[in-house]
Design a protein around this motif. Sequence first.
Motif, PDB file in Angstrom:
ATOM      1  N   ALA A  82      54.920  86.646  95.767  1.00  0.00           N
ATOM      2  CA  ALA A  82      55.829  87.791  95.344  1.00  0.00           C
ATOM      3  C   ALA A  82      56.207  88.519  96.728  1.00  0.00           C
ATOM      4  N   ILE A  83      55.260  88.956  97.724  1.00  0.00           N
ATOM      5  CA  ILE A  83      55.825  89.477  98.799  1.00  0.00           C
ATOM      6  C   ILE A  83      56.641  88.795  99.911  1.00  0.00           C
ATOM      7  N   GLY A  84      56.160  87.367  99.778  1.00  0.00           N
ATOM      8  CA  GLY A  84      56.880  86.530 100.461  1.00  0.00           C
ATOM      9  C   GLY A  84      58.409  85.852  99.741  1.00  0.00           C
ATOM     10  N   ALA A  85      58.602  86.451  98.764  1.00  0.00           N
ATOM     11  CA  ALA A  85      59.833  85.884  97.751  1.00  0.00           C
ATOM     12  C   ALA A  85      59.749  84.437  97.687  1.00  0.00           C
ATOM     13  N   LEU A  86      58.558  83.963  97.490  1.00  0.00           N
ATOM     14  CA  LEU A  86      58.412  82.419  97.234  1.00  0.00           C
ATOM     15  C   LEU A  86      58.291  82.325  95.622  1.00  0.00           C
ATOM     16  N   ALA A  87      58.847  81.472  95.048  1.00  0.00           N
ATOM     17  CA  ALA A  87      58.921  81.110  93.571  1.00  0.00           C
ATOM     18  C   ALA A  87      57.417  80.403  93.321  1.00  0.00           C
ATOM     19  N   PRO A  88      56.779  80.746  92.362  1.00  0.00           N
ATOM     20  CA  PRO A  88      55.456  80.088  92.115  1.00  0.00           C
ATOM     21  C   PRO A  88      55.718  78.557  91.828  1.00  0.00           C
ATOM     22  N   THR A  89      55.039  77.618  92.148  1.00  0.00           N
ATOM     23  CA  THR A  89      55.321  76.417  92.186  1.00  0.00           C
ATOM     24  C   THR A  89      54.409  75.863  90.865  1.00  0.00           C
ATOM     25  N   ARG A  90      53.930  76.563  90.110  1.00  0.00           N
ATOM     26  CA  ARG A  90      53.401  76.086  88.782  1.00  0.00           C
ATOM     27  C   ARG A  90      53.526  77.309  87.654  1.00  0.00           C
ATOM     28  N   PRO A  91      53.589  76.815  86.325  1.00  0.00           N
ATOM     29  CA  PRO A  91      53.880  77.960  85.256  1.00  0.00           C
ATOM     30  C   PRO A  91      52.477  78.899  85.453  1.00  0.00           C
ATOM     31  N   PRO A  92      52.675  80.052  85.113  1.00  0.00           N
ATOM     32  CA  PRO A  92      51.449  80.820  85.391  1.00  0.00           C
ATOM     33  C   PRO A  92      50.473  80.766  84.050  1.00  0.00           C
ATOM     34  N   THR A  93      51.068  80.178  82.935  1.00  0.00           N
ATOM     35  CA  THR A  93      50.197  80.001  81.688  1.00  0.00           C
ATOM     36  C   THR A  93      49.363  78.852  81.918  1.00  0.00           C
ATOM     37  N   THR A  94      49.661  78.039  82.850  1.00  0.00           N
ATOM     38  CA  THR A  94      48.720  76.820  83.349  1.00  0.00           C
ATOM     39  C   THR A  94      47.465  76.987  83.964  1.00  0.00           C
ATOM     40  N   ALA A  95      46.331  77.110  83.470  1.00  0.00           N
ATOM     41  CA  ALA A  95      45.178  77.326  84.212  1.00  0.00           C
ATOM     42  C   ALA A  95      44.619  76.339  85.248  1.00  0.00           C
ATOM     43  N   PRO A  96      44.321  76.664  86.475  1.00  0.00           N
ATOM     44  CA  PRO A  96      43.992  75.533  87.394  1.00  0.00           C
ATOM     45  C   PRO A  96      42.537  74.912  87.148  1.00  0.00           C
ATOM     46  N   VAL A  97      42.629  73.766  87.696  1.00  0.00           N
ATOM     47  CA  VAL A  97      41.345  72.913  87.574  1.00  0.00           C
ATOM     48  C   VAL A  97      40.684  72.553  88.804  1.00  0.00           C
ATOM     49  N   GLN A  98      39.693  72.024  88.679  1.00  0.00           N
ATOM     50  CA  GLN A  98      39.061  71.830  90.108  1.00  0.00           C
ATOM     51  C   GLN A  98      39.778  70.847  91.253  1.00  0.00           C
ATOM     52  N   GLU A  99      40.645  69.998  90.871  1.00  0.00           N
ATOM     53  CA  GLU A  99      41.317  69.211  91.670  1.00  0.00           C
ATOM     54  C   GLU A  99      42.413  69.973  92.218  1.00  0.00           C
ATOM     55  N   ASP A 100      42.830  71.072  91.700  1.00  0.00           N
ATOM     56  CA  ASP A 100      43.942  72.141  92.262  1.00  0.00           C
ATOM     57  C   ASP A 100      43.587  72.820  93.420  1.00  0.00           C
ATOM     58  N   TYR A 101      42.412  72.419  93.978  1.00  0.00           N
ATOM     59  CA  TYR A 101      41.674  73.361  94.960  1.00  0.00           C
ATOM     60  C   TYR A 101      42.517  72.983  96.324  1.00  0.00           C
ATOM     61  N   GLY A 102      42.829  72.035  96.660  1.00  0.00           N
ATOM     62  CA  GLY A 102      43.722  71.575  98.025  1.00  0.00           C
ATOM     63  C   GLY A 102      44.928  72.279  97.621  1.00  0.00           C
TER      64      GLY A 102
END
Length: 613
Positions: A199-219
């Motif tokens: 938000a500070i850098g005016a970048l659009a999020p790359t995934r829906p905010p309703t999707t919870a991350p999983v362990q494989e999303d770490y990298g």
Amino acid sequence: MNRFIPTRPIWITKTQLGREFAKWRKVFLFLLPGVLGVHAAGQPPSWSTPATNDPPALSKPALPQPPQPESPFSPTPLKPDELLLVYNMHDPESRTLAEYYARQRKIPENRLVALQIQAKKEEISRSDYERLISVPLRDHLEQHRLHSKVRCLVTFWGLPIRVGPQTLTAEQKIALARWQHEFVDALAEFEEIVVELEAIGALAPTRPPTTAPVQEDYGVLFRRYSQSRIAAWRAIQQSTESERSHLLSAFLMVIQKAEGSATILKQLQKQDDLPETTEDSIERIKQEIQRGDDRIREMLNRGLMDPARNEVRQLIRQGYGLLGLLANLNQDISWLRTDETRAAVDSELSLLWWDHYPKHRWIQNPLNWRWQADPRKRGQMSAAWLNWPVLMVSRLDASTPHIVRRMIDDALSVEQNGLAGKVYLDARGLQGNDEPARYDQNLRDLAHLLWQTTDLRVRLDNRPELLGPHRCLEAMLYCGWYGLRQYTDVFEFVPGAIGYHIASFEAVSLKKADERGWCKGMLESGATATLGPVAEPYLHAFPIPKDFFGLVLTGRFTLAECFAYTNQGHSWMMMLLGDPLYRPFADRPLLTIEQIYDSSQIPAVFRGGGKPR
């Protein structure tokens, strides 16, 4: 180690940090790009990219370590008195072959060791591997004072080829489940931080905010964080004076949550030209950080299952933020994961002198020249691990003892009479920048190098299909892909031939009569040396063809060295089959190292000269 009992909080609080930021605001505005590691590559300098097998922070080896030379490489080729021959005393053929090889190569008498493995299976449990293989070998080397002399182990027919998966106690299973849950919770918090920076850098999020991350999303989240961190700082630089104060305050608070006050201040103390009052403040905080680090080290060294593990994570988060917490959790989880923990016996033996390391997936090979020359990759490995010795390992094994003896005889004969024949390279015509395309292009690059610099007869097949249906006569060198456990018997290998097929499971068995893997098939067809995986290795585990065959053709290195310097990982799936001392082009080198590698990638002890050492 004496336990440090803090008399006051180790880490400065958010309020204290805010006061320091306010006091040093002009300093931060001037130094912030350096403090926060903003540079062209977009990679923060103070921590490395998350990796499955990062070593546990601040860990130390428990085994007595052999004295290490300044370089892990020897300027002279591997010699007979640097080998230790390992056989199974419960298999008569194993001993016979080891003694035969010792006579032919003039191995010193005290360089044979017998292991006691009664079960004649190709896979051994991990507990039995430790009890029956690694511990006896370490004991033998220590008792005979060979630990600093032996550079290469040679395993023989009669020994298992694969170590089974890691197993856990009931307590470890409970801990693993709890840590995985904590990791996902921390990852969700980290994603919130990433969204704030975006938000500070005016970048659009790359995934829906309703999707919870999983362990494989770490990298993926780490890369998003690095990118948004840079974008946010640029946005602050480009903001108006009225906007800048608010953005900077929000930015610094987000960075503190992600990286911790200790990380930021450790970077700040490295800067030059700080005001004297600021230096005094930093020195006081530096002492607090050092005490905190000492406390963390002491608690981590108590062991993975010590109750203090939960307390130490709180300290890590206070000092090093969510990134520090995620790194610690990820490291601990990797120690207890049971998936992808099988490995080749020989690959585990290369880390014989390593006491504790995670068994999930692989350990990067410190002897690999390209890895050694890459500071970014070296930075991802513990400094302690870089100093631990790595052994070369080669195996004399096949489907029958007769073939093993022939492998030994052919190697010796070719060294006397020379190796001549044709080179067969089987690419698939792949294009692009992904890993399969890069390996495919490397086969074509090898073909063009040999056409341009040697008089070898090289056949390059660039079709998707495997070589055939015509016979591959006088095959001297071979590399190609991709026929999964479907060996194509089109080769007439000359004595001394070397080759490998890039595909999964090609060394899953050397003994089963119905096995059609390429390692077994090539040796039965007359090859003298090959290599392959004992289970799924992933493509990147294979040596880069141009590197491996290029080193062979220089004549400067033995077979074991060519594999050791191009193998990608240890405690993983690959094994080398052949005489470790085999050097077919010692008297007739066809390439120089400089034709294969950039000069910056060549270890200093090997630079210059194209003749045999």
